[in-house]
Design a protein around this motif. Structure first.
Motif, mmCIF file in Angstrom:
data_model
loop_
_atom_site.group_PDB
_atom_site.id
_atom_site.type_symbol
_atom_site.label_atom_id
_atom_site.label_comp_id
_atom_site.label_asym_id
_atom_site.label_seq_id
_atom_site.Cartn_x
_atom_site.Cartn_y
_atom_site.Cartn_z
ATOM 1 N N GLN A 122 -1.292 10.885 -35.810
ATOM 2 C CA GLN A 122 -0.414 9.839 -36.313
ATOM 3 C C GLN A 122 0.957 10.400 -36.688
ATOM 4 O O GLN A 122 1.970 9.707 -36.567
ATOM 5 N N CYS A 163 -11.503 6.272 -38.639
ATOM 6 C CA CYS A 163 -10.235 5.676 -39.038
ATOM 7 C C CYS A 163 -9.253 6.805 -39.353
ATOM 8 O O CYS A 163 -9.645 7.968 -39.493
ATOM 9 N N TYR A 164 -7.995 6.460 -39.515
ATOM 10 C CA TYR A 164 -6.974 7.437 -39.886
ATOM 11 C C TYR A 164 -7.369 8.158 -41.182
ATOM 12 O O TYR A 164 -7.797 7.528 -42.148
ATOM 13 N N THR A 178 -5.856 2.354 -37.751
ATOM 14 C CA THR A 178 -4.697 3.249 -37.716
ATOM 15 C C THR A 178 -3.405 2.583 -38.178
ATOM 16 O O THR A 178 -2.330 3.164 -38.041
ATOM 17 N N GLU A 235 1.259 1.158 -33.323
ATOM 18 C CA GLU A 235 0.012 0.665 -33.916
ATOM 19 C C GLU A 235 0.141 -0.852 -34.038
ATOM 20 O O GLU A 235 1.230 -1.351 -34.369
ATOM 21 N N ASP A 270 -6.662 -1.426 -33.820
ATOM 22 C CA ASP A 270 -7.350 -0.348 -33.104
ATOM 23 C C ASP A 270 -8.558 -0.879 -32.319
ATOM 24 O O ASP A 270 -9.675 -0.367 -32.429
#
Lengths: 668, 70
Positions: free
Chosen positions: B21, A324-325, A97, A165, A185
């Motif tokens: 996010q 994952c992002y 992230t 993060e 992460d």
């Protein structure tokens, strides 16, 4: 906005100062962002002769050009530096992230130079960076340190309301282990090139990012249309429910037994990654010859218990998927290890294929529980599971041949398949205790320290331990292991990757693949070398944009990277034009090696991986790659000097690199 | 007008985490499971009290899976 910010942050840890620097538009146009931006910055600013663990080395955290733009599968970041493992260009790719968080702080990349007098971490939010005391976190494992940093910043008075993060090293990086990585992460790793040791050498425990700035593409509606189509394709790509892990050994045997292979649609592998993740290869790779066995000197016949690594057995511990992002595949998993960890944590990331094989077939270990524990131990210590696995296999073979004795190992009986001894050795490597100290910098340096002819058991390329894919099955990958600026890496190029890429339908000069000959029939031709150039240049685009290697494997007919780039930047370029950027990045990475006087001829991989001498049993019996000829063809196809392996000045200039601000070709 | 909160349509949602996010206050979490056979964790409004109703999450979603409503 074109998807990038146009700024980087440089923090000098010796002086305790920072500087926000503008990057010219032409740099993004020529090299994109991500690894391209990193190569540009480090080529210019790391002086010749810089010690990789000294103050002059620069460690960079770069985001991708497409990261945060509304594109899918573009959430990866890269650590870049001069590598303490190879002495040359170093980079390492990671999901998690962190990548969007770099941009949300207002930068495309964050670079560190110098060495802090005390251990520190760096906190960045919309107001800028702060260098803070890390005494409370130094010594903590990477997972616990990340949890503590997040907790402390969320609860602090006036602290961030956004969950930060974090990129962090474990004790392995603090102790300057040259096979240390950087975690994000809770155990996703930028593991290779020794990037964690560089971070440790700077006494930088962590990078903590809490910015909230927006990133926008040039054409938001176009971006949304592309992502909608891509999502729809991936949503429909599902294996039948009855497809279990038991199928893989049969499939591997069948595919491995065919006289030749035809290109398959990349969405087929996406289906498998979606259900199993990389561990789909655990047993598939055993029967098709892809997985190295017994420190690259054996075959599946030496490891008849390989079905113990059946991915279904691993998935039983998976409590949920991990993405994952910006990922729409979800190859990762969060696994319950309460019964294995001895109270040291409840959950861990699902071990990847590389880890399973490095501590499975490579050392003939059938104890899956031990692999779970080792995976968690190394994630916490902050060490690369591939390199540690390769180094442990080296140590076991030394022990089996009497080069190491119980007196050397602290009483450990380092026999093939002795899971308890292997686990104990891993603990010693993490702690740099006893023989662990000798092994904690990887197999190449360990062999130099041990001597006694042990170097013949140190399987590496230029100091980087080889990944768990056998070039005797995929010769193109062997060239990449031996001739890429970052040797010994499996994620850059290979026959399989290229055959799934469909690049030839988009790029005018990319040769089409109709049928793949098997390794024994593989000819090192100009066409094969050109395929490798195309695949590698494409991978540089992937790494310049923050894209995922599994998206790359889907093929460009599904993963619309060229269209995404146009929607993000508004440049309206052709695939051919983008591939030129990929070529520039690759040549600049190798030019970094040239500038620093690295003898890249020493990157040639260990003979065992080429089948020298040929194996007498198993799938790869009798196969010997014409590796030197293939390397020469590869260098010629890039326009690099065939003998030295370094880019020629003509190639550097013809790619337009010398036209970029501050770039001048220099031989060290 | 009453405060608006994100409401998810989990049919198009890919659990990609982009909205999580994007949220400036970390109100969203990938925590909702049981929606598919893969055991994916989908996003959900975990801290309603911190949500300002800004809609950044909805505008960030590439597949329009978030609708702001009461």
């Amino acid at each position: 906005m074109k998807g990038y910010l146009g700024k980087v942050l440089l923090i000098d840890l010796s002086k305790g100062t920072w500087d926000s620097q503008d990057i010219p538009e032409t740099v993004y146009e020529g090299l994109l962002s991500g690894v391209g931006l990193g190569a540009y910055y480090l080529y210019r600013h790391i002086p010749v002769g810089a010690d990789p663990l000294g103050p002059d080395n620069i460690l960079g955290f770069t985001s991708g050009l497409l990261t945060g733009t509304g594109s899918f599968m573009t959430g990866r970041w890269m650590a870049v530096c001069k590598s303490p493992l190879t002495g040359g260009w170093g980079d390492s790719n990671c999901g998690g992230t962190l990548a969007p968080a770099i941009k949300q702080c207002g930068y495309d990349a964050i670079f560190f130079r110098g060495i802090s007098p005390e251990s520190v971490y760096v906190y960045v939010d919309n107001k800028g960076p702060q260098i803070r005391d890390a005494a409370a976190y130094w010594g903590m494992d990477a997972v616990e340190a990340e949890k503590a940093l997040i907790r402390d910043h969320l609860k602090a008075e006036g602290g961030s309301k956004k969950k930060p993060e974090v990129a962090v090293i474990g004790p392995g990086g603090e102790k300057l282990s040259r096979i240390a990585g950087i975690s994000n992460d809770l155990g996703r790793y930028a593991a290779r090139s020794g990037v964690g040791a560089v971070m440790g050498s700077k006494r930088l425990k962590a990078l903590v990012l809490a910015g909230t700035r927006a990133v926008r593409p040039s054409d938001p509606e176009g971006m949304k249309r592309l992502s909608g189509v891509f999502a729809s394709t991936v949503r429909k790509a599902n294996l039948p429910g009855l497809f279990t892990g038991a199928v893989f050994p049969i499939m591997g045997g069948l595919m491995g037994g065919l006289p030749s292979a035809v290109p398959l649609d990349g969405m087929l592998s996406a289906m498998m990654f979606k259900k199993f993740g990389s561990i789909m290869n655990n047993t598939y790779g055993m029967t098709n010859g892809d997985s190295p066995v017994k420190n690259w000197d054996g075959s599946v016949k030496d490891f008849p218990a390989y079905r113990a690594l059946n991915p279904d057995r691993i998935r039983r511990r998976e409590v949920r998927k991990y993405h994952c992002y910006a990922c729409i595949l979800g190859c990762g998993g969060v696994c319950d290890i309460r019964d294995l960890s001895g109270g040291n944590g409840e959950h861990t990331h699902k071990p990847e294929y590389e880890t399973c094989m490095a501590f499975g077939g490579l050392v003939l270990n059938k104890d899956l529980d031990s692999i779970f524990r080792i995976n968690d131990t190394l994630n916490r210590a902050g060490l690369d599971t591939i390199s540690v696995g390769g180094t442990v296999a080296f140590a076991v073979e030394c022990f089996e041949n009497g080069i190491l004795t119980p007196a050397d190992t602290g009483g450990l009986e380092l026999r093939w398949g002795n899971a308890r001894a292997i686990e104990a050795l891993v603990e010693k490597i993490c702690a740099r205790e006893g023989i662990g100290d000798l092994l904690a910098d990887g197999a190449k340096l360990a062999a130099e320290r041990i001597g006694k002819g042990s170097e013949r058991f140190a399987v590496h390329a230029g100091g980087q331990e080889l990944p768990m894919h056998d070039p005797r099955v995929d010769p193109m990958m062997g060239v990449t292991y031996s001739a890429d600026p970052t040797p010994g890496r499996h994620t850059t190029s290979g026959n399989l990757y290229y055959s799934q890429s469909s690049l030839w339908d988009y790029v005018s000069w990319a040769p089409k693949v109709r049928i793949h000959p098997k390794s024994q029939d593989f000819e090192p031709t100009e066409t094969e070398a050109l395929r490798n150039v195309a695949m590698t240049a494409f991978k540089m685009l992937v790494d310049g944009t923050g894209s995922c290697y599994y998206a790359m494997l889907m093929g460009v007919q599904h993963f619309p990277i060229f269209e995404y780039l146009n929607a993000a930047t508004g440049w309206n370029r052709t695939p051919d034009e983008y591939m030129e950027a990929g070529k520039r990045i690759q040549t600049l990475r190798q030019a970094f090696n040239a500038k620093h006087g690295v003898d890249v001829r020493a990157f040639r991989m260990h003979d065992r991986a080429s089948g020298i001498p040929p194996a007498s049993e198993g799938h790869n019996r009798g196969v010997t790659l014409r590796i030197d000829e293939m390397i020469r063809q590869y260098r010629r196809a890039w326009g690099w000097d065939v003998e030295t392996g370094l880019p020629t000045r003509e190639t550097f200039e013809s790619l337009g690199l010398s036209a970029l601000p501050g770039l001048e070709y220099t031989h060290g | 007008m009453a405060k608006q909160y994100p409401n998810y349509d989990y049919v198009p949602c890919m659990a990609c985490g982009i909205c999580v996010q994007a949220c400036p206050f970390s109100c969203l979490e990938l925590r909702r499971t049981g929606l598919d056979t893969y055991r994916k964790a989908y996003p959900d409004l975990a801290r309603r009290e911190d949500c300002t109703g800004c809609g950044i999450c909805a505008s960030s979603c590439p597949v329009d899976a978030i609708r702001m409503g009461e």
